[in-house]
Design an enzyme around this catalytic site. Structure first.
Site, PDB file in Angstrom:
ATOM      1  N   ARG A  47       0.885  -1.176   0.000  1.00 51.31           N
ATOM      2  CA  ARG A  47       0.000   0.000   0.000  1.00 51.31           C
ATOM      3  C   ARG A  47       0.916   1.216   0.000  1.00 51.31           C
ATOM      4  NH1 ARG A  47      -5.435   1.103   3.317  1.00 51.31           N
ATOM      5  NH2 ARG A  47      -6.067  -0.245   1.624  1.00 51.31           N
ATOM      6  N   ARG A  56     -13.702  -8.937   0.807  1.00 50.76           N
ATOM      7  CA  ARG A  56     -12.268  -8.681   0.641  1.00 50.76           C
ATOM      8  C   ARG A  56     -11.478  -9.954   0.964  1.00 50.76           C
ATOM      9  NH1 ARG A  56     -10.186  -3.551   0.824  1.00 50.76           N
ATOM     10  NH2 ARG A  56      -8.403  -4.648  -0.039  1.00 50.76           N
TER      11      ARG A  56
END
Ligand code: CP
Ligand code: NVA
Length: 309
Positions: free
Chosen positions: A102, A288
């Site tokens: 990320r 997810r």
């Protein structure tokens, strides 16, 4: 597919295959079947920005599949002291089977992938959030069936999640109506690429018009991570783009409301809507987990032939 950096790294057939794999893995978790498709496999997870869903779903996905995930905060690595990305990529490639990152700037993950010899997964950058969209597509399919018959209205900021949704239209045939204030449109290059790939994307700046034919209303925060200093201006600029009950009432009776979370109640969405009967945000969040598993299996393999059905 070697890496998953953009949702457009997938061919439509690969996306179909991934959606089927997600459904199968979801069923397996519900039935309590224990599998160790990723036994002895390790995933490095580098976070330059915070996360709840992405971090935990990837970590649990690796554990459920018999593998191991390492949480690596940017500043806990030598990266935080200036070790080059290209060196980190080559070193990690000697230890782990895949890297999820990320990052603030999309170019960081592109640079990492250039030097990595193991698959690299984009766990969100300023430009895209492909893992989120894979879970979203599964969720939409569960509620609405054939994605090519679905119309999704994106209300709010033309951000990373919006960019990936737009690209996904080219893979699924889902129609995307984008409604953003002036100056907050999605990335121009992404829109151009999506249109060239055959995406069905239209722009309607009036949110009340954008939702009329929508099967799905999707919104996300007005201030994404890294944009905190713009917050006050954004609060003013996005005022007319709040997903509130009055707006939802203008859509079809069976419209579903989605948000990738975390949500700012009272800003992009009201508490009434997120807690209301059209909201599917927690099913979306659950997915997810199933999506991450499918991504990991697709990229680092391990699923036995007899288990593929
Ligand atoms: N939707 C999403 O990516 O959430 P996190 O920031 O908590 O990972
Ligand atoms: N657009 C948001 C998504 C968070 C999951 C952000 O980038 O902060």
């Amino acid at each position: 597919m070697k890496h998953l950096i953009s949702i457009a790294d997938l061919a439509p057939e690969e996306l179909d295959e991934l959606l089927k794999l997600m459904e199968k893995l979801k069923e397996e978790r519900y039935s309590g079947r224990v599998t160790d498709y990723l036994k002895n496999k390790s995933l490095a997870m580098i976070f330059e920005l915070p996360s709840t869903r992405t971090r935990i779903s990837f970590e649990v996905a690796m554990t459920d599949l018999g593998g191991h995930a390492l949480y690596l905060g940017w500043n806990d690595l030598q990266l935080g002291r200036g070790e080059p990305i290209k060196d980190t990529a080559r070193v990690l490639s000697r230890y782990v089977h895949a890297v999820m990152m990320r990052v603030r700037d999309h170019s960081t993950i592109e640079e990492f992938a250039k030097y990595s010899t193991v698959p690299v997964i984009n766990g969100l950058s300023n430009l895209e959030h492909p893992c989120q969209i894979l879970a979203d597509l599964l969720t939409i399919k569960e509620y609405k069936g054939d994605l090519s018959n679905v119309t999704l209205a994106w209300i709010g900021d033309g951000n990373n999640v919006c960019n990936s949704i737009i690209l996904s239209s080219a893979l699924t045939g889902m129609k995307v109506i984008v409604s953003t204030p002036k100056g907050y449109e999605p990335n121009e290059k992404i829109v151009k690429k999506a249109l060239e790939m055959g995406a069905k994307v239209v722009f309607e700046s009036d949110p009340t018009k954008a939702v009329v034919e929508a099967d799905v209303i999707y919104t996300d925060v007005w201030t994404s991570m890294g944009q905190e200093e713009e917050r006050e201006k954004r609060l003013k600029d996005f005022k007319l783009y709040q997903v509130k009950q009055k707006l939802v009432d203008k859509a079809k009776d069976d419209v579903v409301v989605m948000h990738c979370l975390p949500a700012h109640r009272g800003e992009e969405i009201t508490d009434e809507v997120i807690e209301g009967k059209h909201s599917i945000v927690f099913d979306q969040a659950e997915n997810r987990l199933h999506a991450q598993k499918a991504i990991l299996l697709k990229l680092i393999g391990g699923i036995a032939e007899e288990d593929k059905e």
